[in-house]
Design a protein around this motif. Structure first.
Motif, PDB file in Angstrom:
ATOM      1  N   PRO A 181       0.862  -1.414   0.235  1.00 25.74           N
ATOM      2  CA  PRO A 181       0.240  -0.271  -0.221  1.00 25.74           C
ATOM      3  C   PRO A 181       0.650   1.364  -0.085  1.00 25.74           C
ATOM      4  CG  PRO A 181       0.331  -1.256   2.311  1.00 25.74           C
ATOM      5  CD  PRO A 181       0.874  -1.922   1.346  1.00 25.74           C
ATOM      6  N   ALA A 182       1.828   1.001   0.071  1.00 20.05           N
ATOM      7  CA  ALA A 182       3.010   2.492  -0.356  1.00 20.05           C
ATOM      8  C   ALA A 182       4.145   1.757  -0.551  1.00 20.05           C
ATOM      9  CB  ALA A 182       3.404   3.202   0.996  1.00 20.05           C
ATOM     10  N   CYS A 183       4.187   2.005  -2.162  1.00 14.30           N
ATOM     11  CA  CYS A 183       5.270   1.010  -2.704  1.00 14.30           C
ATOM     12  C   CYS A 183       6.025   1.164  -3.292  1.00 14.30           C
ATOM     13  CB  CYS A 183       4.150   0.171  -3.930  1.00 14.30           C
ATOM     14  SG  CYS A 183       3.129   0.852  -4.635  1.00 14.30           S
ATOM     15  N   GLY A 184       6.461   3.236  -3.102  1.00 16.41           N
ATOM     16  CA  GLY A 184       7.595   3.483  -4.033  1.00 16.41           C
ATOM     17  C   GLY A 184       8.057   3.044  -4.674  1.00 16.41           C
ATOM     18  N   LEU A 266       3.639  -7.099   2.000  1.00 19.40           N
ATOM     19  CA  LEU A 266       4.796  -6.470   1.956  1.00 19.40           C
ATOM     20  C   LEU A 266       4.692  -4.837   1.949  1.00 19.40           C
ATOM     21  CD1 LEU A 266       6.504  -9.538  -0.165  1.00 19.40           C
ATOM     22  CD2 LEU A 266       6.614  -9.525   2.246  1.00 19.40           C
ATOM     23  N   ALA A 267       5.351  -4.437   3.042  1.00 20.15           N
ATOM     24  CA  ALA A 267       5.085  -3.054   3.263  1.00 20.15           C
ATOM     25  C   ALA A 267       6.276  -2.014   3.653  1.00 20.15           C
ATOM     26  CB  ALA A 267       3.608  -2.823   3.148  1.00 20.15           C
ATOM     27  N   VAL A 325       5.918  -6.360   7.936  1.00 20.47           N
ATOM     28  CA  VAL A 325       5.662  -4.604   7.521  1.00 20.47           C
ATOM     29  C   VAL A 325       6.913  -3.962   8.218  1.00 20.47           C
ATOM     30  CG1 VAL A 325       4.547  -2.869   8.187  1.00 20.47           C
ATOM     31  CG2 VAL A 325       3.599  -5.080   7.174  1.00 20.47           C
ATOM     32  N   VAL A 326       7.570  -3.337   7.722  1.00 17.13           N
ATOM     33  CA  VAL A 326       8.924  -2.579   8.329  1.00 17.13           C
ATOM     34  C   VAL A 326       8.019  -1.146   9.390  1.00 17.13           C
ATOM     35  CG1 VAL A 326      10.637  -0.728   8.227  1.00 17.13           C
ATOM     36  CG2 VAL A 326      10.670  -2.401   6.408  1.00 17.13           C
ATOM     37  N   LEU A 327       8.496  -1.025  10.505  1.00 18.40           N
ATOM     38  CA  LEU A 327       8.161   0.137  11.545  1.00 18.40           C
ATOM     39  C   LEU A 327       8.688   0.768  12.341  1.00 18.40           C
ATOM     40  CD1 LEU A 327       4.420  -1.704  12.493  1.00 18.40           C
ATOM     41  CD2 LEU A 327       4.609   0.162  10.329  1.00 18.40           C
ATOM     42  N   PRO A 328       8.416   1.892  12.521  1.00 18.91           N
ATOM     43  CA  PRO A 328       9.985   2.438  13.749  1.00 18.91           C
ATOM     44  C   PRO A 328       9.475   1.813  14.701  1.00 18.91           C
ATOM     45  CG  PRO A 328       7.595   4.046  12.882  1.00 18.91           C
ATOM     46  CD  PRO A 328       8.199   2.790  11.937  1.00 18.91           C
ATOM     47  N   ASP A 329      10.340   2.102  15.781  1.00 17.86           N
ATOM     48  CA  ASP A 329       9.679   1.811  17.516  1.00 17.86           C
ATOM     49  C   ASP A 329       9.011   2.717  17.486  1.00 17.86           C
ATOM     50  OD1 ASP A 329      12.258   0.584  17.001  1.00 17.86           O
ATOM     51  OD2 ASP A 329      13.039   1.437  18.312  1.00 17.86           O
ATOM     52  N   ASN A 330       8.288   3.956  17.005  1.00 21.26           N
ATOM     53  CA  ASN A 330       7.656   3.925  18.042  1.00 21.26           C
ATOM     54  C   ASN A 330       6.416   3.783  17.783  1.00 21.26           C
ATOM     55  OD1 ASN A 330       5.364   5.966  15.792  1.00 21.26           O
ATOM     56  ND2 ASN A 330       7.357   5.560  14.581  1.00 21.26           N
ATOM     57  N   VAL A 331       6.172   2.793  17.042  1.00 24.93           N
ATOM     58  CA  VAL A 331       4.898   1.983  16.965  1.00 24.93           C
ATOM     59  C   VAL A 331       4.148   0.925  17.819  1.00 24.93           C
ATOM     60  CG1 VAL A 331       3.106  -0.225  15.702  1.00 24.93           C
ATOM     61  CG2 VAL A 331       4.387   2.607  14.207  1.00 24.93           C
ATOM     62  N   SER A 505       6.560   9.769   0.732  1.00 24.96           N
ATOM     63  CA  SER A 505       6.164   8.596   0.466  1.00 24.96           C
ATOM     64  C   SER A 505       6.668   7.677   1.249  1.00 24.96           C
ATOM     65  CB  SER A 505       6.065   8.227  -1.289  1.00 24.96           C
ATOM     66  OG  SER A 505       4.633   7.425  -1.215  1.00 24.96           O
ATOM     67  N   ALA A 506       6.807   5.693   0.619  1.00 26.72           N
ATOM     68  CA  ALA A 506       6.814   4.909   0.819  1.00 26.72           C
ATOM     69  C   ALA A 506       8.370   4.494   0.484  1.00 26.72           C
ATOM     70  CB  ALA A 506       6.378   3.728   0.212  1.00 26.72           C
ATOM     71  N   PHE A 507       9.049   3.381   1.109  1.00 23.31           N
ATOM     72  CA  PHE A 507      10.535   3.099   1.242  1.00 23.31           C
ATOM     73  C   PHE A 507      10.506   1.849  -0.427  1.00 23.31           C
ATOM     74  CE2 PHE A 507      10.981   5.424   5.454  1.00 23.31           C
ATOM     75  CZ  PHE A 507      12.294   5.409   4.975  1.00 23.31           C
ATOM     76  N   GLY A 508       8.905   1.240  -0.530  1.00 24.68           N
ATOM     77  CA  GLY A 508       9.574  -0.218  -1.242  1.00 24.68           C
ATOM     78  C   GLY A 508      10.274   0.714  -2.659  1.00 24.68           C
TER      79      GLY A 508
END
Length: 508
Positions: A181-184, A266-267, A325-331, A505-508
């Motif tokens: 959903p954030a495919c870069g 995958l995101a 899913v790649v997510l930062p620590d704050n999540v 946007s995304a990093f994909g």
């Protein structure tokens, strides 16, 4: 998948792309500008080739705006016509309209434009070149563009070694639908395509499904969506018809509930924390800031983009569908809506693995992130998560983009410990890999998932275990750069310029 060696002609082709890129960079063009113009021209050349023997297809490009119309012109006439071609093709339907949407000519010297058209591109038959070669060359340009810190394009680029390790763990299969959903620029979708192609002997129907129906991506930034569409096209994903519906949509994925469920997501959602759009979830809370949208499929209301993407990804999955899913620590630890979302995720999904990532692997400076693996489960009175395994790949790991970049082999131990295709009961605990029960997690305030294994930081106890001086120096630069970026964001907010993290946007 091991890449085969390029034949001499293929390597020559790649070298030509790079050499001309360097020439145009001397003229003031960025890598991004070059890749963008190359995208337009390669698309037109390949569409024209399909009208020639042995394909002999009817042209899908409007007459007068095709490849021959560019070849027949020189000088200012070529420059004016090229600008017109870009504008007209951007109005077309399907993939054609997506690739040329809001397109502009960035090459100000007509002589260099003519040389790019006549010498570099027209001299080759691109349709006959192996998809791996074309795709690898284009991916190489995208990575160079990501590494160009002036362009800021790195925010759209997830490290390919990390993507491959994630795909190796989730093992996509023929016949599955796969989305980002954030495919870069499409890194996750391409890696899944490569995995299926390399690991299965596909029959004709499976090959058609893989090409035309397997993949779907969403990207909010026009130019990034264009690069993604071309990246997929060059790798043989999607039909050859320029007017066919592309596998990529240009929109904000969070604005509406997914109409279609998929087997695998995958995101790497955008790392900017806040959004100008607040999603109102089932809790009914509202925010006074920015635009407010209702998502009854969401558990909680928040303007945190990663938390919203996490809720959205869960909604995208079929029952039994899985996600990485790649997510930062704050999540993992943020309170309020974050605690609600984590509790509901653990209840509704089998959240079975977290990979704690080291710093220094993303083009965005100073990012601390994780990969969260989970599977959506059928409704039950019992929590779907029974145990969560955490792999610490952060402590004692030192990577930098220049001095010591991440390699796929660096993740071999994690993939082996994950045991792809086997149940979690087959796993074994180790210093880096620890199992936490649902009850242990539930006892933590706010279902805090900022948890770890038992790895001791060697640099704190033994100076001999410190990384090399050049690695330390680059880490210091990266941390200082990250701190400066954060101060800039605060300053922008104080000036009243809004949230500096809203764009991107995304990093994909």
């Amino acid at each position: 998948m091991t890449k085969r060696h390029m034949d001499p002609h293929s390597k020559q082709l790649v070298d030509k792309l790079w050499n001309y890129c360097n020439l145009l960079r001397d003229d003031g063009l960025s890598y991004g500008d070059y890749v963008e113009q190359l995208t337009y021209l390669l698309f037109l050349k390949m569409a024209h080739e399909r009208t020639q023997p042995p394909w002999n297809e009817e042209s899908r490009i409007p007459e007068g705006y095709d490849w021959p119309s560019l070849l027949s012109r020189d000088g200012v006439e070529l420059e004016v016509h090229y600008t017109t071609v870009l504008s007209e093709l951007g109005k077309q339907p399907g993939l054609l309209g997506l690739v040329f949407r809001k397109a502009q000519n960035r090459i100000q010297d007509p002589a260099k434009l003519k040389r790019l058209i006549a010498d570099l591109i027209d001299g080759e038959t691109w349709t006959g070149v192996d998809a791996d070669v074309k795709g690898d060359a284009y991916e190489g340009l995208l990575e160079k563009n990501a590494a160009d810190t002036k362009s800021g394009a790195g925010q759209y680029f997830t490290p390919r070694p990390l993507i491959k390790a994630m795909v190796d763990c989730v093992r996509p299969k023929p016949g599955e639908t796969i989305a980002d959903p954030a495919c870069g620029t499409g890194g996750f979708l391409l890696a899944a395509h490569d995995y299926i192609s390399a690991n299965y002997d596909l029959d004709r129907d499976e090959k058609i499904f893989l090409r035309d129906k397997t993949f779907r991506g969403t990207e909010i930034v026009d130019n990034t969506a264009r690069l993604c569409a071309m990246n997929l096209f060059l790798h043989g994903i999607g039909g050859s018809d320029p007017q066919a519906t592309p596998p990529i949509e240009v929109k904000d994925a969070l604005l509406s509930e997914p109409a279609e469920k998929v087997d695998l997501v995958l995101a790497n959602p955008p790392f900017g924390k806040k959004s100008s759009v607040t999603i109102v979830g089932a809790d009914g809370k509202q925010s006074k800031d920015g635009q407010v949208l209702a998502r009854p499929d969401f558990w909680a209301t928040t303007s945190n983009k990663q938390l919203n993407f996490l809720q959205h990804i869960r909604s995208m999955l079929k029952i039994g569908g899985r996600a990485a899913v790649v997510l930062p620590d704050n999540v993992l630890f943020e309170g309020g809506a974050g605690a609600t979302i984590r509790e509901r995720l653990l209840d509704d999904c089998n959240v079975h693995t977290i990979l704690r990532l080291p710093t220094g692997i993303f083009y965005a400076q100073g990012v601390k992130a994780n990969v969260v693996f989970f599977e959506r489960c059928a409704a039950s009175s019992e929590p779907a998560t029974k145990e969560l395994w955490v792999y610490d790949f952060r402590t004692n790991q030192h990577f930098t983009l220049k001095t010591k970049p991440l390699k796929r082999s660096d993740l071999d131990d994690f993939v082996a410990a994950y045991k792809p295709g086997e149940p979690p009961s087959a796993r074994e605990e180790s210093e880096r890999f620890k199992r936490w029960t649902y009850e242990e997690i539930a006892a933590r305030e706010g279902f805090n998932l900022d948890i770890w294994a038992d790895v001791k930081d060697e640099s704190l106890t033994d100076a001999e275990n410190l990384p090399a001086p050049e690695v330390i120096a680059e880490e210091i630069v990266e941390h200082l750069s990250a701190a400066l970026e954060q101060f800039e964001a605060v300053a922008a907010q104080l000036r009243g310029n809004g949230d500096a993290d809203d764009t991107g946007s995304a990093f994909g």
